[in-house]
Design a protein around this motif. Structure first.
Motif, short mmCIF file in Angstrom:
data_model
loop_
_atom_site.label_atom_id
_atom_site.label_comp_id
_atom_site.label_asym_id
_atom_site.label_seq_id
_atom_site.Cartn_x
_atom_site.Cartn_y
_atom_site.Cartn_z
N PHE A 476 0.84 -1.21 0.00
CA PHE A 476 0.00 0.00 0.00
C PHE A 476 0.87 1.26 0.00
O PHE A 476 0.61 2.20 -0.75
CB PHE A 476 -0.94 0.02 1.21
CG PHE A 476 -1.84 1.22 1.25
CD1 PHE A 476 -3.03 1.24 0.54
CD2 PHE A 476 -1.50 2.35 1.99
CE1 PHE A 476 -3.86 2.36 0.56
CE2 PHE A 476 -2.31 3.48 2.02
CZ PHE A 476 -3.50 3.48 1.30
N ARG A 477 1.89 1.27 0.83
CA ARG A 477 2.74 2.46 0.90
C ARG A 477 3.55 2.64 -0.38
O ARG A 477 3.84 3.77 -0.79
CB ARG A 477 3.66 2.37 2.13
CG ARG A 477 4.45 3.61 2.43
CD ARG A 477 3.56 4.85 2.57
NE ARG A 477 2.64 4.77 3.68
CZ ARG A 477 1.44 5.33 3.67
NH1 ARG A 477 1.00 5.99 2.61
NH2 ARG A 477 0.64 5.23 4.71
N GLN A 478 3.91 1.54 -1.03
CA GLN A 478 4.61 1.66 -2.30
C GLN A 478 3.72 2.28 -3.36
O GLN A 478 4.15 3.14 -4.14
CB GLN A 478 5.09 0.28 -2.79
CG GLN A 478 5.76 0.33 -4.16
CD GLN A 478 6.20 -1.03 -4.64
OE1 GLN A 478 7.37 -1.37 -4.66
NE2 GLN A 478 5.24 -1.84 -5.07
N GLN A 479 2.46 1.91 -3.38
CA GLN A 479 1.53 2.44 -4.38
C GLN A 479 1.04 3.84 -4.01
O GLN A 479 0.75 4.65 -4.90
CB GLN A 479 0.33 1.49 -4.50
CG GLN A 479 -0.69 1.91 -5.56
CD GLN A 479 -1.81 0.88 -5.70
OE1 GLN A 479 -1.68 -0.26 -5.27
NE2 GLN A 479 -2.91 1.29 -6.28
N HIS A 480 0.95 4.14 -2.71
CA HIS A 480 0.40 5.41 -2.25
C HIS A 480 1.36 6.05 -1.24
O HIS A 480 1.07 6.08 -0.03
CB HIS A 480 -0.96 5.19 -1.61
CG HIS A 480 -1.96 4.51 -2.49
ND1 HIS A 480 -2.54 5.14 -3.56
CD2 HIS A 480 -2.47 3.25 -2.46
CE1 HIS A 480 -3.38 4.29 -4.15
NE2 HIS A 480 -3.35 3.15 -3.50
N PRO A 481 2.48 6.59 -1.68
CA PRO A 481 3.50 7.10 -0.74
C PRO A 481 3.07 8.27 0.12
O PRO A 481 3.55 8.42 1.24
CB PRO A 481 4.66 7.49 -1.66
CG PRO A 481 4.04 7.68 -3.01
CD PRO A 481 2.91 6.71 -3.09
N GLY A 482 2.17 9.12 -0.33
CA GLY A 482 1.77 10.29 0.45
C GLY A 482 0.30 10.29 0.80
O GLY A 482 -0.31 11.35 0.97
N VAL A 483 -0.27 9.09 0.96
CA VAL A 483 -1.72 8.97 1.16
C VAL A 483 -2.01 8.50 2.58
O VAL A 483 -1.40 7.55 3.07
CB VAL A 483 -2.33 7.99 0.14
CG1 VAL A 483 -3.80 7.75 0.44
CG2 VAL A 483 -2.15 8.53 -1.27
N VAL A 484 -2.95 9.19 3.23
CA VAL A 484 -3.37 8.82 4.58
C VAL A 484 -4.57 7.89 4.47
O VAL A 484 -5.66 8.29 4.07
CB VAL A 484 -3.75 10.08 5.40
CG1 VAL A 484 -4.26 9.68 6.78
CG2 VAL A 484 -2.56 11.02 5.52
N GLY A 485 -4.33 6.63 4.80
CA GLY A 485 -5.40 5.64 4.77
C GLY A 485 -5.32 4.77 6.00
O GLY A 485 -4.27 4.22 6.32
N TYR A 486 -6.43 4.63 6.71
CA TYR A 486 -6.46 3.86 7.95
C TYR A 486 -7.25 2.57 7.76
O TYR A 486 -8.12 2.48 6.89
CB TYR A 486 -7.08 4.67 9.08
CG TYR A 486 -6.41 6.01 9.34
CD1 TYR A 486 -5.02 6.10 9.48
CD2 TYR A 486 -7.16 7.18 9.45
CE1 TYR A 486 -4.40 7.31 9.71
CE2 TYR A 486 -6.54 8.41 9.69
CZ TYR A 486 -5.17 8.47 9.82
OH TYR A 486 -4.56 9.67 10.06
N THR A 487 -6.95 1.57 8.61
CA THR A 487 -7.67 0.29 8.56
C THR A 487 -8.28 -0.08 9.90
O THR A 487 -9.00 -1.07 9.99
CB THR A 487 -6.73 -0.84 8.12
OG1 THR A 487 -5.70 -1.01 9.12
CG2 THR A 487 -6.07 -0.52 6.77
N TYR A 488 -7.98 0.69 10.94
CA TYR A 488 -8.51 0.40 12.28
C TYR A 488 -8.97 1.70 12.94
O TYR A 488 -8.28 2.72 12.87
CB TYR A 488 -7.42 -0.25 13.16
CG TYR A 488 -7.77 -0.23 14.63
CD1 TYR A 488 -8.59 -1.21 15.18
CD2 TYR A 488 -7.28 0.77 15.47
CE1 TYR A 488 -8.94 -1.17 16.54
CE2 TYR A 488 -7.62 0.81 16.82
CZ TYR A 488 -8.45 -0.16 17.35
OH TYR A 488 -8.79 -0.12 18.67
#
Length: 540
Positions: A476-488
């Motif tokens: 996920f971080r490789q595809q979206h280096p500057g994106v804030v995304g949470y899972t919990y």
């Protein structure tokens, strides 16, 4: 789930000059009315005079109503023209007061919470997307990546202290026996029902559905109301509800950095893989109690499976006992005929992982092969033609960080060595709840959680040393280096409502697989647990 933002042509507050005129007119009318009432008690006034006077006052009130409509119409145009002039003019945005920023954000349907820096950042992002013909709140429908949100239970849970109980209420996710499942004994009492009741917009809609597990209870005994969310919604399909709020589309972070943007699966997921390209779709979900999720009327695993069309589903924190597994396997939807479950034997109703697949694996293994690590049911590994897949639930460091030393000095190195041994024969994919927010971008409040389990310096360093530095890639971080995304999001403080979350769930792959990743994504719209599902699409 799609949100229809407030129209771009909404009104700001009535300007002070025009508001004054309206208020004076209203006061004048009220004054006339009070005079009339006062005089009627002491002076006899003919009914004809009263009727004429009432007609005049009625005419004046209608005139005021027309005036209000005219003012609102003018201000709508003014607000539209005003926000258009702000595009590209960051200095004007910075110069605006917090109240002015909030008024403007409400006028375009954006949440108006946060400090000035957050408001300015959200407005800039909105204007930038608007310029490209998009909106950060209302965007085009993408059936391949969007699901109507399902409302979570109103139960309290500790911040990953591994004590709350939620689960996977799959409407129909069939997982029949394949080779290698762990031993099962007595069957538990299966919860569930064939009729559910959803309360939506103050009315009850009864929908008929086949739940994951059958029940012997009378349907009327298991009817219960499911909150339709803060902003309400309407029923769409079986067991799904449309929520009018998508908090994950607005940047939520206490210390945002320049260039960070919120993760929006509607706009950030790539087009589907071409039909003639061989691929495999994997999903992972910490369900926080499978049986509890199965009881939740607002969730439909059948529709999740139909929408995402995954090949493999990995589960964590099932909280099952061995006696429950066989009963569950016999009541899941057709097509996913291979399932592998491991349960905690040292502490019943705790931890637990599983892998459910419509592709039969070549081999299956449970645990790390180390007795000290394998009593809590934390790992299942399956072997496919092109890679090994591990569904893992990494131990939480716990309250008071009582298991921190065990976590970083024993568990993480052992898991890392296990993965490197597997990698000698073919690439490895590790997915699940890894209980670590690796970087500050992965947690809403980094400063306030320096000594919280999941964000300590020791855990973050261990994540780096044992996984990323040894050749594994955070997809996920490789595809979206500057994106804030949470899972919990914790239940305790309503984390989902304000998107105050953590990214604890990952797909980590061998470097040799990294360039084959088509999409690594998050499904924040799927409720039912304190975690949401994540996905990985791999080109083979």
């Amino acid at each position: 789930m799609p949100v229809n933002c407030a129209s771009f042509y909404t009104t700001f507050a009535v300007p002070q000059r025009k508001l004054t005129v309206v208020v004076l007119n209203i006061l004048k009318v009220r004054g006339m009315g009070s005079e009339r009432l006062g005089s009627s008690s002491s002076i006899s006034v003919s009914s004809t005079f009263r009727q004429k006077k009432d007609k005049k006052e009625l005419g004046l009130m209608e005139s005021i109503d027309d005036s209000r409509k005219s003012i609102a119409k003018e201000d709508t145009v003014e607000s539209h023209e005003g926000i258009q002039t702000l595009r590209g003019d960051s200095n004007r945005l910075e110069a605006m007061t917090v109240q002015e920023l909030r008024t403007m954000m409400r006028s375009v349907g954006l949440p108006a919470k946060g400090i000035k820096r957050d408001l300015v950042s959200a407005l800039k992002h909105f204007l930038a997307n608007k310029k490209d013909g998009q909106s950060s709140v209302a965007v085009e429908e993408d059936s391949s990546s969007v699901m109507e949100p399902i409302h979570p239970r109103n139960t309290q849970s500790k911040r990953k202290a591994e004590s709350s109980s939620t689960g996977n209420n799959s409407e129909n996710l069939n997982i029949s026996e394949a080779s290698g499942a762990q031993p099962k004994k007595n069957r538990g009492t299966p919860p569930g029902s064939e009729i559910t009741s959803l309360e939506i917009n103050s009315r009850t809609v009864v929908t008929k559905q086949k739940l994951l597990v059958k029940t012997d209870k009378n349907p009327s005994q298991v009817k219960r109301k499911v909150s339709s969310g803060k902003d309400g919604g309407t029923a769409k399909g079986v067991g799904l509800a449309v929520n009018s709020n998508e908090p994950w589309t607005v940047l939520a972070h206490k210390k945002p950095q320049h260039g960070w943007v919120p993760y929006n699966p509607r706009t950030m997921r790539p087009p589907p893989v071409a039909d003639d390209t061989k691929s495999m779709k994997l999903m992972s979900w910490n369900v926080n109690g499978l049986r509890a999720l199965m009881k939740l009327e607002g969730f439909s695993a059948l529709q999740l499976a139909q929408r995402e069309n995954f090949d493999v589903l990995c589960l964590q924190e099932t909280k099952l006992q061995e006696k429950d597994v066989e009963d569950i396997k016999q009541r899941l939807i057709d097509g996913y005929d291979n399932s592998f479950w491991t349960c905690s034997v040292s502490k019943l109703g705790y931890s637990g992982t599983a892998i459910i697949s419509r592709i039969k694996p070549l081999s299956v293994k449970y645990g790390l092969g180390i007795q000290d690590h394998d009593s809590e049911g934390r790992l299942v590994t399956v072997e496919f033609d092109a890679f090994y897949l591990i569904s893992g639930y990494v131990p939480n460091s716990g309250d008071g960080l009582r298991r921190l030393s065990y976590r970083v000095k024993e568990w993480d190195p052992s898991l890392s060595n296990y993965m490197k041994d597997l990698e000698k024969s073919k690439p490895v994919i590790l997915t699940g709840d890894l209980n670590c927010a690796h970087q500050e971008i992965d947690i809403y409040d980094p400063a306030g959680n320096r000594r919280s389990a999941g964000f300590t310096a020791e855990e973050r360093e261990s994540f780096e040393v044992n996984f990323l530095s040894r050749g594994f890639v955070d997809t996920f971080r490789q595809q979206h280096p500057g994106v804030v995304g949470y899972t919990y999001w914790g239940y305790r403080h309503g984390g989902r409502v304000g998107n105050k979350g953590w990214r604890l769930d990952y797909f980590i792959v061998s470097e040799s697989l990294a360039d084959k990743v088509h999409d690594s994504y998050i499904l924040p719209d799927v409720n039912g647990s304190d975690h949401c599902p994540i996905g990985l699409i791999l080109k083979l």
